[in-house]
Motif scaffolding. Sequence first.
Motif, PDB file in Angstrom:
ATOM      1  N   ASN A  97       1.036  -1.335  -0.031  1.00  0.00           N
ATOM      2  CA  ASN A  97      -0.006  -0.032   0.138  1.00  0.00           C
ATOM      3  C   ASN A  97       0.890   1.298  -0.063  1.00  0.00           C
ATOM      4  O   ASN A  97       0.351   2.380  -0.285  1.00  0.00           O
ATOM      5  CB  ASN A  97      -0.866   0.104   1.175  1.00  0.00           C
ATOM      6  N   LEU A  98       2.158   0.932   0.316  1.00  0.00           N
ATOM      7  CA  LEU A  98       3.148   2.408   0.176  1.00  0.00           C
ATOM      8  C   LEU A  98       3.770   2.480  -1.060  1.00  0.00           C
ATOM      9  O   LEU A  98       4.226   3.647  -1.375  1.00  0.00           O
ATOM     10  CB  LEU A  98       4.172   2.078   1.254  1.00  0.00           C
ATOM     11  N   LEU A  99       3.792   1.651  -2.158  1.00  0.00           N
ATOM     12  CA  LEU A  99       4.655   1.713  -3.181  1.00  0.00           C
ATOM     13  C   LEU A  99       3.949   2.737  -4.138  1.00  0.00           C
ATOM     14  O   LEU A  99       4.997   3.381  -4.975  1.00  0.00           O
ATOM     15  CB  LEU A  99       4.499   0.463  -3.922  1.00  0.00           C
ATOM     16  N   SER A 100       2.956   3.099  -4.147  1.00  0.00           N
ATOM     17  CA  SER A 100       2.261   4.378  -4.868  1.00  0.00           C
ATOM     18  C   SER A 100       2.527   5.603  -4.665  1.00  0.00           C
ATOM     19  O   SER A 100       2.408   6.586  -5.206  1.00  0.00           O
ATOM     20  CB  SER A 100       0.928   3.897  -5.246  1.00  0.00           C
ATOM     21  N   TYR A 101       3.125   5.695  -3.388  1.00  0.00           N
ATOM     22  CA  TYR A 101       3.519   7.111  -2.718  1.00  0.00           C
ATOM     23  C   TYR A 101       4.538   7.604  -3.411  1.00  0.00           C
ATOM     24  O   TYR A 101       5.765   6.890  -3.350  1.00  0.00           O
ATOM     25  CB  TYR A 101       3.572   6.953  -1.084  1.00  0.00           C
ATOM     26  N   PRO A 102       4.443   8.800  -3.914  1.00  0.00           N
ATOM     27  CA  PRO A 102       5.977   9.480  -4.327  1.00  0.00           C
ATOM     28  C   PRO A 102       6.980   9.854  -3.300  1.00  0.00           C
ATOM     29  O   PRO A 102       8.108   9.700  -3.928  1.00  0.00           O
ATOM     30  CB  PRO A 102       5.357  10.788  -4.803  1.00  0.00           C
ATOM     31  N   ASN A 103       6.723   9.645  -2.138  1.00  0.00           N
ATOM     32  CA  ASN A 103       7.721   9.951  -1.311  1.00  0.00           C
ATOM     33  C   ASN A 103       8.257   8.719  -0.381  1.00  0.00           C
ATOM     34  O   ASN A 103       8.967   8.781   0.501  1.00  0.00           O
ATOM     35  CB  ASN A 103       7.007  10.987  -0.003  1.00  0.00           C
TER      36      ASN A 103
END
Length: 338
Positions: free
Chosen positions: A51-57
Amino acid sequence: MSDYISGKKNILVTGGAGFLGSYLCERLLREGAHVICIDNFATSHPRNIENLLSYPNFQFLRLDINQPFDLESFKELADFKISFQGIQEIYHLACPMSIKNFDQFKIQTLLANSIGNYHVLEAAVKYRSKILLASSSVVYGPRSEDRKMFNEDDLGCVAHLTPRSCYDEGRRFSETMFETYRQVHGIDVKIARVFRTYGPRMPLFDGQLIPDFVLNALEGKDLVIYGDESFVTSLCYVNDMVDGLIRVMQAPEGFGPVNLGSDFDVKMVEVANKIIQMTASTSKIRFEGALLFLTELGLPNISKAKELGWLPLTRLEDGLAKTIEYIRANKILLTTLE
């Protein structure tokens, strides 16, 4: 206006795809940081950070800390401007953790507690990063009748030639390495001694008790306790533990090691019965022989953590309810991909 060239603080989390590390990454992202997650999936799982892989940061690097690494060589970190801004904080959680498969990871555990530490500490020296070691309650040794609660200044007593000493003595040596780097290089070192933690994303089928309790209760199977009816432990919910780690990182320089965990004992048979009740299960409780890596540990004196404004706030019932909800919602996925 931000003080950082990239606009955000750069934070490295080793072992960031593990149970505790994945929650830490989430929290740091919510607080507005650039998060670099390093993991080799030895005892963790990719789904913890899906669920974190799409975050740009957020950037994930599949690396083994036992091998040398240079963060500036990764093109995917270009936006973090590491060569100009560096790394502001390092949370070092990487170390194999498996109860049932402990023997399989002994050499990796030995290396993580020595060479792996070296590589991560050298990065902290290079970037003058604040660095936190997620150590363990095992540094104090086992509990005894006259020694059930541990203070940070207690001397640990660990048998260094036992089948599990690569972890127990390894954690002690890790603290020695971090303290020595503080003395020699003047970096800001933090040490958090993590006591037993639970919550969603704990690995199944690994002897961790609570996740297996929940799954077996949902399926009407026996709940297995490795030990007898007297087995007790402290249990701290994962979100509380993450909050503690962040508070330790923010502590004044030279604050010293900090115990993080619940300072109350709970009987595992009572936890098992509570899970049976909460899941309306017909399961029974069964006792089996103790596991090498699942032992009764002492309780933390958390007076020092309270100085940082920290307390474990989540009630056991509420933490169990969240864990049950997670396993019930993801049962098919969790049991087919393990």
